[in-house]
Design a protein around this motif. Structure first.
Motif, PDB file in Angstrom:
ATOM      1  N   ILE B  28      -0.964  28.362  -9.003  1.00  0.00           N
ATOM      2  CA  ILE B  28       0.195  27.472  -9.037  1.00  0.00           C
ATOM      3  C   ILE B  28       0.035  26.381 -10.095  1.00  0.00           C
ATOM      4  O   ILE B  28       0.939  25.623 -10.357  1.00  0.00           O
ATOM      5  CB  ILE B  28       0.431  26.806  -7.665  1.00  0.00           C
ATOM      6  CG1 ILE B  28      -0.820  26.056  -7.218  1.00  0.00           C
ATOM      7  CG2 ILE B  28       0.836  27.829  -6.624  1.00  0.00           C
ATOM      8  CD1 ILE B  28      -0.605  25.177  -6.003  1.00  0.00           C
ATOM      9  N   PHE B  29      -1.144  26.296 -10.694  1.00  0.00           N
ATOM     10  CA  PHE B  29      -1.396  25.233 -11.666  1.00  0.00           C
ATOM     11  C   PHE B  29      -1.151  25.693 -13.101  1.00  0.00           C
ATOM     12  O   PHE B  29      -1.297  24.922 -14.025  1.00  0.00           O
ATOM     13  CB  PHE B  29      -2.847  24.758 -11.553  1.00  0.00           C
ATOM     14  CG  PHE B  29      -3.316  24.584 -10.138  1.00  0.00           C
ATOM     15  CD1 PHE B  29      -2.919  23.470  -9.408  1.00  0.00           C
ATOM     16  CD2 PHE B  29      -4.108  25.542  -9.528  1.00  0.00           C
ATOM     17  CE1 PHE B  29      -3.323  23.316  -8.094  1.00  0.00           C
ATOM     18  CE2 PHE B  29      -4.531  25.385  -8.216  1.00  0.00           C
ATOM     19  CZ  PHE B  29      -4.137  24.273  -7.493  1.00  0.00           C
ATOM     20  N   TYR B 178       2.855  20.287  -4.435  1.00  0.00           N
ATOM     21  CA  TYR B 178       3.566  21.437  -5.005  1.00  0.00           C
ATOM     22  C   TYR B 178       4.532  21.945  -3.957  1.00  0.00           C
ATOM     23  O   TYR B 178       4.143  22.208  -2.817  1.00  0.00           O
ATOM     24  CB  TYR B 178       2.547  22.527  -5.364  1.00  0.00           C
ATOM     25  CG  TYR B 178       3.120  23.710  -6.098  1.00  0.00           C
ATOM     26  CD1 TYR B 178       3.089  23.762  -7.488  1.00  0.00           C
ATOM     27  CD2 TYR B 178       3.692  24.777  -5.398  1.00  0.00           C
ATOM     28  CE1 TYR B 178       3.605  24.850  -8.166  1.00  0.00           C
ATOM     29  CE2 TYR B 178       4.216  25.863  -6.080  1.00  0.00           C
ATOM     30  CZ  TYR B 178       4.169  25.890  -7.460  1.00  0.00           C
ATOM     31  OH  TYR B 178       4.684  26.970  -8.129  1.00  0.00           O
ATOM     32  N   LYS B 181       9.794  26.534  -3.719  1.00  0.00           N
ATOM     33  CA  LYS B 181      11.222  26.237  -3.736  1.00  0.00           C
ATOM     34  C   LYS B 181      12.074  27.253  -2.990  1.00  0.00           C
ATOM     35  O   LYS B 181      13.252  27.016  -2.769  1.00  0.00           O
ATOM     36  CB  LYS B 181      11.698  26.092  -5.178  1.00  0.00           C
ATOM     37  CG  LYS B 181      10.941  24.963  -5.847  1.00  0.00           C
ATOM     38  CD  LYS B 181      11.595  24.410  -7.071  1.00  0.00           C
ATOM     39  CE  LYS B 181      10.831  23.144  -7.459  1.00  0.00           C
ATOM     40  NZ  LYS B 181      11.099  22.622  -8.720  1.00  0.00           N
ATOM     41  N   PRO B 371       7.077  28.963 -14.148  1.00  0.00           N
ATOM     42  CA  PRO B 371       6.812  27.550 -13.862  1.00  0.00           C
ATOM     43  C   PRO B 371       7.941  26.866 -13.084  1.00  0.00           C
ATOM     44  O   PRO B 371       7.702  25.879 -12.413  1.00  0.00           O
ATOM     45  CB  PRO B 371       6.640  26.922 -15.246  1.00  0.00           C
ATOM     46  CG  PRO B 371       7.224  27.873 -16.207  1.00  0.00           C
ATOM     47  CD  PRO B 371       7.218  29.230 -15.576  1.00  0.00           C
ATOM     48  N   THR B 372       9.161  27.378 -13.188  1.00  0.00           N
ATOM     49  CA  THR B 372      10.247  26.708 -12.471  1.00  0.00           C
ATOM     50  C   THR B 372      10.533  27.362 -11.124  1.00  0.00           C
ATOM     51  O   THR B 372      11.382  26.878 -10.386  1.00  0.00           O
ATOM     52  CB  THR B 372      11.547  26.724 -13.291  1.00  0.00           C
ATOM     53  OG1 THR B 372      12.028  28.070 -13.370  1.00  0.00           O
ATOM     54  CG2 THR B 372      11.353  26.172 -14.676  1.00  0.00           C
ATOM     55  N   PHE B 398      16.114  26.983 -11.930  1.00  0.00           N
ATOM     56  CA  PHE B 398      16.800  27.586 -13.068  1.00  0.00           C
ATOM     57  C   PHE B 398      15.803  27.882 -14.176  1.00  0.00           C
ATOM     58  O   PHE B 398      14.699  27.356 -14.182  1.00  0.00           O
ATOM     59  CB  PHE B 398      17.926  26.685 -13.574  1.00  0.00           C
ATOM     60  CG  PHE B 398      17.473  25.326 -14.055  1.00  0.00           C
ATOM     61  CD1 PHE B 398      17.332  24.281 -13.150  1.00  0.00           C
ATOM     62  CD2 PHE B 398      17.195  25.092 -15.388  1.00  0.00           C
ATOM     63  CE1 PHE B 398      16.918  23.024 -13.574  1.00  0.00           C
ATOM     64  CE2 PHE B 398      16.772  23.836 -15.823  1.00  0.00           C
ATOM     65  CZ  PHE B 398      16.640  22.802 -14.908  1.00  0.00           C
ATOM     66  N   ASN B 400      13.919  27.724 -17.445  1.00  0.00           N
ATOM     67  CA  ASN B 400      13.657  26.696 -18.459  1.00  0.00           C
ATOM     68  C   ASN B 400      13.977  27.240 -19.852  1.00  0.00           C
ATOM     69  O   ASN B 400      13.521  28.317 -20.219  1.00  0.00           O
ATOM     70  CB  ASN B 400      12.199  26.256 -18.373  1.00  0.00           C
ATOM     71  CG  ASN B 400      11.938  25.008 -19.185  1.00  0.00           C
ATOM     72  OD1 ASN B 400      12.036  25.024 -20.408  1.00  0.00           O
ATOM     73  ND2 ASN B 400      11.633  23.925 -18.528  1.00  0.00           N
ATOM     74  N   CYS B 403      11.072  28.445 -22.372  1.00  0.00           N
ATOM     75  CA  CYS B 403       9.996  29.142 -21.679  1.00  0.00           C
ATOM     76  C   CYS B 403      10.286  30.633 -21.661  1.00  0.00           C
ATOM     77  O   CYS B 403      11.426  31.057 -21.524  1.00  0.00           O
ATOM     78  CB  CYS B 403       9.882  28.608 -20.252  1.00  0.00           C
ATOM     79  SG  CYS B 403       8.730  29.511 -19.208  1.00  0.00           S
TER      80      CYS B 403
END
Lengths: 305, 528
Positions: B28-29, B178, B181, B371-372, B398, B400, B403
């Motif tokens: 997740i990083f 974190y 979502k 990442p999003t 959404f 990026n 990216c």
């Protein structure tokens, strides 16, 4: 003591030691007393962003007037977008770094910086150049990306916005410095100091769906920043707040510093070329007594470098 | 080389592959950059084959390396590279630790030949006819990926958030919280069901999944029948004690008849380690004449060989045809939500929904890398054949603008590598404005959240009643990133949403406005 009991006790003790400072943390945090400054507003033009701030803060009697030794400072630049500094979507990193330096020179214990970004926060923090600027200057950059950071507060004078979830860093700090960038904005025409505070709350959607202008003015009554530094070095004249390309940006090389958000917004709007009365939230905030939009009634220091 | 030495090598190698692969799905990083991620999954067989078909490039030669390794040493992919295989070994090991007395518990099982071959042929046929659904459900790497993404990733998030909680309590802000979502229930249930299925099988019968269900295992198994090195029973040294059969997690040693079914042997070397007399050894089978007779040479089935050969050729040569056939496939789309979207949105680089549905094995590496977190597993949004494949979930997040990580990490070529400048113009869908839901229309107050977030200003604000401004969409500039839909605050239905493009298109660059050229006099007085 058997193993189970030992574990139970150690968990309780750990939990207590973890929560107690949290509960009483707010208790010890006191807001700073601001000495009456010589000027209501300082406008600077013609220099580099960091140099202009040196002059502006000097005119206001130095950062010592705002930050006392051993205080905790919260800095809220605009870091909303995953764009590079020349795109003028985010506050100028050079300026951020200089402001942090002034805070530490005035004796600040800690300077914490965050924004509730619109684009992915990691990318915003890094591509805006602000993360590096903050770290290099010795400040601490904090995420605004998790709801856990936001605490419920009530906005007593709010008409549409009566409560909000506000980032704990702001709630915990002694000094709050608002560092917006002046930009065109598709929703509110301009985003300056008051609009920048949308980045300290969690639920922005509520503002959008409940009379945006009123909510911006409502929130402005909650916690007035101790200082507002409007970055107008690079200014996005259209397609804001994100912008499409560098073609949208002009170099105004200006800066407005004031303790009064409404005055700062009014002056910045004029600088942009829009009358403050065209922007509803400035009018509403003025009427609610957040600050003064009538610049002629203010003691303004104008510096042209 | 002694058996225990080989066994140790196998364990070390499998750990070397297992830990990074697992971490990749729980990262997740964003610690692991895409090129490293590509390296870690390079040797995963099914994704590599699919990527090779999609790209025909060196970036996807991983499966050839595996084929060569298999020809030389048998199913070493299964023993140490496949993460699902290692997971099963781990389950076995745990069981061994729990039930010590019951340690020697395996026995020879007869081969389920029809089942194995069917489960190899069906995915290939389904793939040739334009859907990767069967591969997606059976490929061990993808099953493991989904499992790791659905379980280890939340665990990582939990650990991170505990650390963040402690750090925040002390006002250190050293670790950041974190938020996951989105949570997609049905894909989670399917993933869990497969996981339970594999774990239960391995708990009871060792590598049963690998030897009856797994199509990769079956393919490599039949190839390994011709491998240079094999496990063989030396008649002169064998005491027929049967220890090897009890140790065999692949259930492939018939100690009564002194035969080994090489197609099911996963090269774990446990038999070698435990044989009291060196009666079972790893030996070279070609280029030497000896009295060692491995049973499969005796029972050689020419028809089966040619069948396998043909099906492999079929797989590779018809894949180019597959692309053409795919276009004709009509993907059924039962709607599951009361939204108006006809097509789900596939990630940029996937070229078209049909191509994507035909190539993606739903390993969810992109879901972990995004990442999003806009990429989320689908259920029936793409239709039945696209089940579990990732889609753009604009309610969660959404895409990026700057990216393209999903296209960098995709191991199967379902999301093809794409140049960032091209990605910024790739229209994966179009924003559709529903005026009757819009706050400006319904409440007569300013909003504009959609236009704020739009990276190309395809959604811009035009004058409306009084001093208000209302959004207007411009298809030419829209790339379908979904920022507008995500930002739109109306509930329960959005006033703006992205309708997926079945075929991705190229948007126009927004160049309607010339560069600002204001002459600014920095010595001029302030306008106040």
């Amino acid at each position: 003591m058997d193993r189970r009991e030992f574990l139970k006790q150690s968990i309780t003790v750990t939990a207590a030691s973890v929560t107690i400072p949290g509960i009483f943390g707010n208790y010890f945090a006191k807001t700073s007393k601001i000495l009456p400054a010589a000027f209501d507003l300082v406008a600077v033009k013609g220099g580099e962003a960091d140099v202009m701030f040196d002059d502006a803060i000097k005119a206001l009697g130095g950062m010592k007037n705002f930050v006392k030794s051993n205080q905790k400072v919260c800095l809220k630049p605009n870091i909303g977008w995953d764009v590079s500094p020349e795109r003028a979507g985010n506050t100028n990193p050079k300026l951020v770094s200089r402001v942090i330096k002034h805070c530490f020179d005035a004796g600040a214990k800690e300077v914490l910086v965050f924004d509730h970004t619109c684009d992915n926060w990691r990318r915003c923090y890094s591509n805006s150049g602000i993360e590096k600027a903050v770290k290099d200057a010795g400040g601490k950059i904090v995420s605004g990306d998790s709801e856990n950071y936001y605490q419920d507060v009530s906005v007593k004078s709010g008409k549409k916005l009566t409560n909000a979830k506000v980032h704990e860093v702001l709630l915990d700090s002694n000094v709050f410095i608002n560092m917006p960038i002046l930009k065109s904005h598709s929703s509110t025409r301009l985003t300056i100091a008051m609009k920048n505070l949308m980045g300290v709350v969690w639920d922005r959607g509520y503002w959008h769906s409940n009379d945006l202008h009123q909510c911006i003015a409502d929130y402005a009554t909650y916690r007035k920043p101790d200082l507002n530094i409007v970055d107008a070095y690079y200014v996005m004249k259209r397609n804001g707040p994100r912008g499409v390309s560098v073609d949208d940006v002009t170099t105004l090389k200006s800066q407005i510093v004031s303790t009064d958000m409404v005055a700062a917004d009014a002056a910045a709007a004029k600088l942009f070329g829009i009358e403050p009365d065209e922007i509803s939230y400035i009018k509403i905030a003025n009427a609610m007594g957040v600050g003064k939009k009538d610049l002629s009634s203010l003691n303004i220091k104008r510096i042209i470098l | 080389m002694s058996g225990s030495f080989l066994r140790k090598i196998r364990i070390i190698v499998s750990i070397i592959f297992f830990i990074p692969t697992t971490f990749l799905f729980a990262d997740i990083f964003s610690f692991i950059p895409p090129y490293l991620s590509n390296g870690i999954v390079y040797l995963q067989f099914a994704p590599s084959v699919l990527k090779f078909i999609a790209l025909l490039s060196v970036s996807s030669f991983g499966f050839l390396i595996i084929l060569i390794l298999t020809i030389l040493f048998g199913r070493v992919y299964c023993s140490s590279i496949c993460p699902l295989g290692t997971l099963q070994d781990f389950v076995n090991w745990i069981r061994g630790k729990i039930k010590r007395s019951d340690k020697r518990r395996f026995e020879f099982l007869n081969e389920q030949k029809t089942l194995r071959l069917s489960l190899l042929i069906i995915p290939i046929l389904v793939f040739v006819f334009g859907s990767s659904l069967a591969i997606n459900l059976l490929d061990p790497y993808s099953i493991y990926g989904r499992f790791a993404g659905n379980f280890f990733r939340p665990i990582m998030v939990g650990l991170n958030n505990i650390a963040a909680f402690v750090s925040d309590r002390f006002k250190l802000y050293a670790v950041y919280g974190y938020d996951l979502k989105a949570f997609t229930l049905i894909p989670f249930i399917i993933t869990t069901a497969f996981f339970v299925f594999v774990v239960v099988m391995s708990w009871i019968k060792g590598r049963l999944y690998c030897n009856t269900v797994c199509p990769v295992g079956t393919l490599l198994g039949y190839i390994s029948k011709f491998s240079l090195f094999k496990i063989v029973i030396k008649n002169e040294d064998c005491l027929s004690c049967g220890i090897c059969a009890k140790e065999c997690r692949a259930n492939c040693i018939d100690s009564d008849n002194k035969t080994i079914d090489t197609s099911r042997c996963v090269m774990c070397f446990d038999c070698l380690t435990n044989c009291p007399t060196n009666g079972i050894v790893l030996d070279r089978t070609y280029f030497k004449h000896s009295n060692i007779q491995s049973s499969n040479h005796v029972n050689l089935d020419i028809n089966k060989r040619s069948f396998l050969f043909k099906s492999s050729v079929f797989l590779i040569s018809l894949s180019s045809l597959a692309a053409q056939i795919q276009k004709k496939i009509v993907v059924t789309k039962p709607s599951t939500k009361p939204v108006f979207r006809k097509n789900a949105v596939s990630p940029p680089g996937s070229v078209s929904i049909d191509k994507f549905n035909g190539k993606c094995t739903a390993c969810h590496l992109c879901v972990s890398a995004c990442p999003t977190q806009v990429l989320q597993p689908s259920f029936l949004e793409y239709g039945f054949l696209g089940m579990l494949q990732p889609r753009m979930d604009n309610i969660a997040s959404f895409c990026n603008f700057d990216c393209k990580i999903c296209s960098d990490v995709c191991p199967t070529g379902a999301i093809l590598p794409i140049d960032l400048e091209k990605k910024k113009l790739t229209q994966i869908g179009k924003a559709i404005f529903v005026k009757d839901n819009c706050i400006v229309q319904t409440q007569k107050t300013d909003c504009g959240a959609c236009s704020e977030h739009c990276p190309t200003k395809a959604v811009h604000m035009i004058p409306f009643e009084g001093k208000l401004f209302i959004p207007e969409t411009r298809d030419d500039y829209c790339i379908g990133c979904g920022a507008c839909e995500f930002a739109c605050p109306t509930k329960p239905y959005k006033a703006i949403y992205v309708e997926g493009n079945r075929e991705h298109k190229l948007a126009k660059k927004n160049v309607e406005q010339k560069k600002l050229e204001e002459k600014i006099n920095y010595k001029e007085e302030f306008p106040f």
